[in-house]
Design an enzyme around this catalytic site. Structure first.
Site, mmCIF file in Angstrom:
data_model
loop_
_atom_site.group_PDB
_atom_site.id
_atom_site.type_symbol
_atom_site.label_atom_id
_atom_site.label_comp_id
_atom_site.label_asym_id
_atom_site.label_seq_id
_atom_site.Cartn_x
_atom_site.Cartn_y
_atom_site.Cartn_z
ATOM 1 N N THR A 18 0.920 -1.179 -0.117
ATOM 2 C CA THR A 18 -0.189 -0.106 0.048
ATOM 3 C C THR A 18 0.923 1.212 0.068
ATOM 4 O OG1 THR A 18 -1.872 -0.966 1.079
ATOM 5 C CG2 THR A 18 -1.751 1.277 1.503
ATOM 6 N N ASN A 65 -6.274 -9.329 -7.738
ATOM 7 C CA ASN A 65 -6.191 -9.878 -6.641
ATOM 8 C C ASN A 65 -7.480 -10.840 -6.062
ATOM 9 O OD1 ASN A 65 -7.221 -7.055 -6.290
ATOM 10 N ND2 ASN A 65 -8.004 -7.795 -4.236
ATOM 11 N N GLN A 67 0.064 -9.468 -6.289
ATOM 12 C CA GLN A 67 -0.505 -10.498 -6.313
ATOM 13 C C GLN A 67 0.130 -11.536 -7.360
ATOM 14 O OE1 GLN A 67 -2.570 -12.603 -4.813
ATOM 15 N NE2 GLN A 67 -3.338 -10.911 -3.597
ATOM 16 N N HIS A 124 4.421 -10.349 1.905
ATOM 17 C CA HIS A 124 3.683 -11.290 2.567
ATOM 18 C C HIS A 124 2.766 -11.991 1.645
ATOM 19 C CE1 HIS A 124 -0.609 -9.586 3.087
ATOM 20 N NE2 HIS A 124 0.018 -8.475 2.576
ATOM 21 N N THR A 138 14.489 4.717 9.558
ATOM 22 C CA THR A 138 15.646 3.634 9.491
ATOM 23 C C THR A 138 14.903 2.273 9.152
ATOM 24 O OG1 THR A 138 16.264 4.575 11.496
ATOM 25 C CG2 THR A 138 16.777 2.260 11.102
ATOM 26 N N CYS A 174 -8.991 -7.183 2.142
ATOM 27 C CA CYS A 174 -9.149 -5.547 2.411
ATOM 28 C C CYS A 174 -10.331 -5.038 2.367
ATOM 29 C CB CYS A 174 -8.088 -4.719 1.670
ATOM 30 S SG CYS A 174 -6.412 -5.438 1.755
#
Length: 380
Positions: A73, A152, A180, A202, A238, A325
């Site tokens: 995102t 997706n 995807q 992920h 960071t 989502c």
């Protein structure tokens, strides 16, 4: 009782053991700040550099064209809003497809609220964008086109290379959300012809909380958040060394097993489809029959609610209606609506997505559970 069979790999994937191992090593031993000049910092910086090279190799890019982000995102927002910051004064027009993920449609609508012109290009009944429609949508002031690589929900793969030839001829930048498709089908940014490409860790066996944006060299883009000069000045903060290292290992694993995994996924997906189709008259496939992700089976069950089906079969199968989502309510999927699906077809829709951990025994057991649930709901 056996655990439910996980068939929701398009929502998220388990973290690969190799990824867990490198992340634990980083958390325990490579805890330095990559910006520090002492040995701890240099070790962390080298870990990030290695991961960057591995991610670049997965998509055929140069290492310095990869920008690490906190998720897909964020990468999508950086692509759209970052190009807008660079070109918006002279080219305030954006083109997207009607089936984009909210992570693309959201920033697109935000630009529209800020005064940009937004053109939403329709898709056909398979959920596929027509390159001529993209060509027709382009204007002299178009800055960017964003069309996802693979959907997706229904898995349809878009003709990105054909679209790229059109955008390049017109001097328009092209972004594709490949969250995807990465790790499931080959991706080569040169062959695709894209200027920007989004990855989500992920979705291919890395952890949540890490993503990447490919930015072709010399692409006009500016950062959308502000701080120190990390990630070529495009993403301050960071670096999450452990997650980035895990993403690098996941990319290396995906590249090594892509051909074999793709064939296995396709075989299990097609077996599941065959078993369901043989037992359920009127089962409808959503998405393109051929130009589709090898792991994705999106079908509409006749005469019942997909939500009720999954609730009834939840002890056997863990799957979803569509995008994880935005699937909490009984509303017609925006993707299916864009494809022209009627209310009954949309109501019975279920997304079943297999993955690397899906076994030969899982497929018939999952099919049996879904078939039994369908019959039970019909009889109720």
């Amino acid at each position: 009782m056996n655990a439910a069979i996980y068939l929701d790999y398009n929502a998220t994937t388990p973290v690969a053991p190799e990824v867990v191992a490198v992340m634990l090593t980083c958390l325990r031993e490579r805890f330095g700040n990559p910006s520090s000049t002492h040995p701890f910092g240099r070790e962390a910086a080298q870990t990030v550099a290695t991961a960057r090279a591995r991610v670049a190799a997965l998509i055929g890019a140069q290492a310095d064209e990869v920008v690490f982000t906190g998720c897909a995102t964020e990468a999508n927002n950086l692509a759209l809003l970052g190009v807008a910051r660079a070109l918006g004064a002279s080219k305030p027009h954006l083109v997207v497809s009607a089936i984009e993920h909210p992570a693309v449609m959201g920033p697109a609508r935000q630009l529209e609220e800020q005064g940009w012109s937004l053109t939403v290009v329709p898709v056909d009944g398979y959920g596929r964008v027509s390159p001529p429609d993209i060509a027709q949508a382009l204007r002299d002031d178009t800055a960017l086109v964003s069309v996802m690589h693979a959907n997706n929900e229904v898995g349809t793969i878009q003709p990105i290379a054909e679209i790229a030839r059109i955008t390049r001829e017109r001097g328009v930048l092209l972004h594709t959300d490949a969250a995807q498709s990465a790790g499931k089908i080959p991706i080569d940014v040169a062959s695709l012809g894209v200027d920007l490409l989004t990855l989500a860790g992920h979705k291919f066996y890395a952890s949540k909380g890490v993503g990447a944006l490919y930015v072709r060299a010399k692409t006009p883009i500016r950062g959308i958040s502000f701080g120190a000069d990390h990630e070529h000045g495009l993403r301050p903060g960071t670096e999450n060394v452990a997650a980035i290292a895990g993403l690098g290992v996941a990319a290396e694993l995906a590249q090594a097993r892509l051909s074999e995994l793709g064939a296995n996924l396709r075989a299990r997906r097609d077996q599941l489809h065959a078993l369901l189709s043989a037992a359920i008259p009127g089962l409808t496939l959503n998405g393109h029959p051929d130009k589709r992700l090898p792991n994705t089976l999106h079908v509409s069950f006749p005469a019942i609610s997909g939500r009720k089906l999954l609730e009834h079969a939840s002890h056997i199968v863990a799957a979803s209606l569509g995008s994880a989502c935005h699937s909490e309510h009984d509303v017609v999927s925006g993707v299916l609506a864009a494809m022209g699906a009627d209310a009954a077809r949309a109501a019975g829709a279920v997304r079943l997505s297999v993955g690397a951990m899906t076994t030969d025994e899982d497929v018939p057991r999952a099919a049996k559970g879904l078939i039994e649930a369908w019959h039970a709901l019909l009889a109720a």
